[in-house]
Design a protein around this motif. Structure first.
Motif, mmCIF file in Angstrom:
data_model
loop_
_atom_site.group_PDB
_atom_site.id
_atom_site.type_symbol
_atom_site.label_atom_id
_atom_site.label_comp_id
_atom_site.label_asym_id
_atom_site.label_seq_id
_atom_site.Cartn_x
_atom_site.Cartn_y
_atom_site.Cartn_z
ATOM 1 N N LYS A 22 0.876 -1.249 0.135
ATOM 2 C CA LYS A 22 0.101 -0.008 -0.044
ATOM 3 C C LYS A 22 0.827 1.278 -0.018
ATOM 4 C CE LYS A 22 -3.892 1.896 2.750
ATOM 5 N NZ LYS A 22 -3.767 2.800 3.728
ATOM 6 N N TYR A 23 1.905 0.905 0.679
ATOM 7 C CA TYR A 23 2.775 2.387 0.800
ATOM 8 C C TYR A 23 3.567 2.555 -0.515
ATOM 9 C CZ TYR A 23 7.877 3.704 1.435
ATOM 10 O OH TYR A 23 8.852 4.293 1.305
ATOM 11 N N LEU A 24 4.066 1.433 -0.886
ATOM 12 C CA LEU A 24 4.990 1.384 -2.238
ATOM 13 C C LEU A 24 3.958 2.227 -3.279
ATOM 14 C CD1 LEU A 24 6.736 -1.884 -2.388
ATOM 15 C CD2 LEU A 24 7.718 0.443 -1.788
ATOM 16 N N GLU A 28 3.718 6.205 -4.703
ATOM 17 C CA GLU A 28 4.402 6.080 -6.161
ATOM 18 C C GLU A 28 5.745 5.919 -6.225
ATOM 19 O OE1 GLU A 28 3.122 10.118 -7.565
ATOM 20 O OE2 GLU A 28 1.213 9.458 -7.748
ATOM 21 N N ILE A 29 6.289 4.846 -5.174
ATOM 22 C CA ILE A 29 7.617 4.322 -5.222
ATOM 23 C C ILE A 29 7.666 3.091 -6.456
ATOM 24 C CG2 ILE A 29 9.221 3.124 -4.162
ATOM 25 C CD1 ILE A 29 8.214 4.883 -1.678
ATOM 26 N N VAL A 30 6.563 2.605 -6.354
ATOM 27 C CA VAL A 30 6.274 1.409 -7.659
ATOM 28 C C VAL A 30 4.940 2.162 -8.355
ATOM 29 C CG1 VAL A 30 7.675 -0.250 -6.583
ATOM 30 C CG2 VAL A 30 5.049 -0.229 -6.193
ATOM 31 N N THR A 31 5.360 2.315 -9.672
ATOM 32 C CA THR A 31 4.185 2.501 -10.722
ATOM 33 C C THR A 31 3.910 1.421 -11.594
ATOM 34 O OG1 THR A 31 5.768 3.887 -11.692
ATOM 35 C CG2 THR A 31 4.475 5.032 -10.127
ATOM 36 N N MET A 131 14.765 8.538 -4.660
ATOM 37 C CA MET A 131 14.414 9.026 -6.170
ATOM 38 C C MET A 131 13.825 10.425 -5.919
ATOM 39 S SD MET A 131 13.876 6.049 -8.834
ATOM 40 C CE MET A 131 12.389 6.255 -8.597
ATOM 41 N N LYS A 132 12.792 10.509 -5.047
ATOM 42 C CA LYS A 132 11.719 11.447 -4.707
ATOM 43 C C LYS A 132 12.244 12.591 -4.327
ATOM 44 C CE LYS A 132 7.862 10.449 -4.025
ATOM 45 N NZ LYS A 132 6.493 9.999 -3.247
ATOM 46 N N GLU A 151 22.685 -0.458 -8.447
ATOM 47 C CA GLU A 151 22.591 -1.194 -9.578
ATOM 48 C C GLU A 151 21.513 -0.915 -10.344
ATOM 49 O OE1 GLU A 151 21.643 -5.438 -7.368
ATOM 50 O OE2 GLU A 151 22.294 -3.730 -6.221
ATOM 51 N N TRP A 152 20.417 -0.166 -9.987
ATOM 52 C CA TRP A 152 19.308 0.189 -10.680
ATOM 53 C C TRP A 152 19.395 1.469 -11.245
ATOM 54 C CZ3 TRP A 152 18.701 -2.535 -6.109
ATOM 55 C CH2 TRP A 152 18.375 -3.865 -6.301
ATOM 56 N N GLY A 153 20.383 2.404 -10.723
ATOM 57 C CA GLY A 153 20.518 3.539 -11.228
ATOM 58 C C GLY A 153 19.973 4.672 -10.326
ATOM 59 N N MET A 154 19.488 4.209 -9.161
ATOM 60 C CA MET A 154 18.865 5.243 -8.086
ATOM 61 C C MET A 154 20.108 5.748 -7.467
ATOM 62 S SD MET A 154 15.220 3.428 -6.857
ATOM 63 C CE MET A 154 15.288 3.641 -5.396
ATOM 64 N N LYS A 155 19.641 7.063 -6.717
ATOM 65 C CA LYS A 155 20.871 7.751 -5.959
ATOM 66 C C LYS A 155 20.838 7.061 -4.844
ATOM 67 C CE LYS A 155 20.432 12.460 -8.064
ATOM 68 N NZ LYS A 155 19.910 13.639 -7.947
ATOM 69 N N LEU A 156 22.229 6.816 -4.442
ATOM 70 C CA LEU A 156 22.522 6.421 -2.940
ATOM 71 C C LEU A 156 22.886 7.492 -2.024
ATOM 72 C CD1 LEU A 156 24.789 3.357 -3.752
ATOM 73 C CD2 LEU A 156 22.437 3.474 -2.470
ATOM 74 N N PHE A 157 22.553 7.413 -0.749
ATOM 75 C CA PHE A 157 22.899 8.641 0.142
ATOM 76 C C PHE A 157 23.357 7.826 1.236
ATOM 77 C CE2 PHE A 157 19.697 10.248 -2.598
ATOM 78 C CZ PHE A 157 19.974 11.441 -2.657
#
Length: 160
Positions: A22-24, A28-31, A131-132, A151-157
């Motif tokens: 529900k959260y994802l 809109e973390i998964v669309t 990403m958001k 590995e999925w191209g998302m920014k790491l912090f």
């Protein structure tokens, strides 16, 4: 105000999975359909559940409570393999505050509680991907700095 963390055991996990998807979707973390199916899959869930019952590089799933009211949840793995390149890393996979509790500095309080909770478990730095824009602002306000991509191209912090 008392914020505390309550770990979820594997036997109590099904309700968590319902809240997780529900959260994802709502945040809109998964669309796309394929991603939603992956997060609903036994491949994803079994891997994490199996990682919750090991000693090495253990995965944790927990709720945040404030005065006995559930206000959010977190999933994280602490890497404690002394020979591993991630030793001491707490990788935060999910961290969320339910919408009605947001923008009241609850997220910051929950992260501070998470730090206190994970240090005795071996965490000495924190890593996550995001990403958001609003999430990135939140993490940067806590002191996280951009640190490459996953590995999925998302920014790491990362926070030391």
């Amino acid at each position: 105000v008392m914020i505390y963390i309550k770990e979820i055991s594997v036997k109590d996990i099904n309700l968590f999975w319902d809240k997780h998807i529900k959260y994802l979707i709502e945040d809109e973390i998964v669309t796309d359909k394929e991603d939603i199916e992956y997060f609903l899959s036994s491949e994803y869930r079994d891997f994490l559940e199996n990682s919750m019952i090991v000693d090495k590089d253990r995965h944790y799933i927990a709720y945040f409570f404030e005065n006995d009211v559930e206000i959010g949840a977190v999933q994280f793995t602490i890497y404690n393999n002394k020979d591993g390149k991630y030793f001491g890393e707490c990788f935060i996979m999910d961290f969320w505050i339910y919408p009605k509790f947001r923008n009241k500095s609850k997220g910051s309080e929950c992260f501070k509680k998470l730090e206190k909770y994970t240090k005795p478990l071996g965490a000495n730095h924190y890593v996550l991907n995001s990403m958001k824009d609003n999430s990135i602002r939140f993490w940067k306000n806590l002191g996280f700095r951009e640190n490459g991509i996953d590995e999925w191209g998302m920014k790491l912090f990362r926070l030391y």
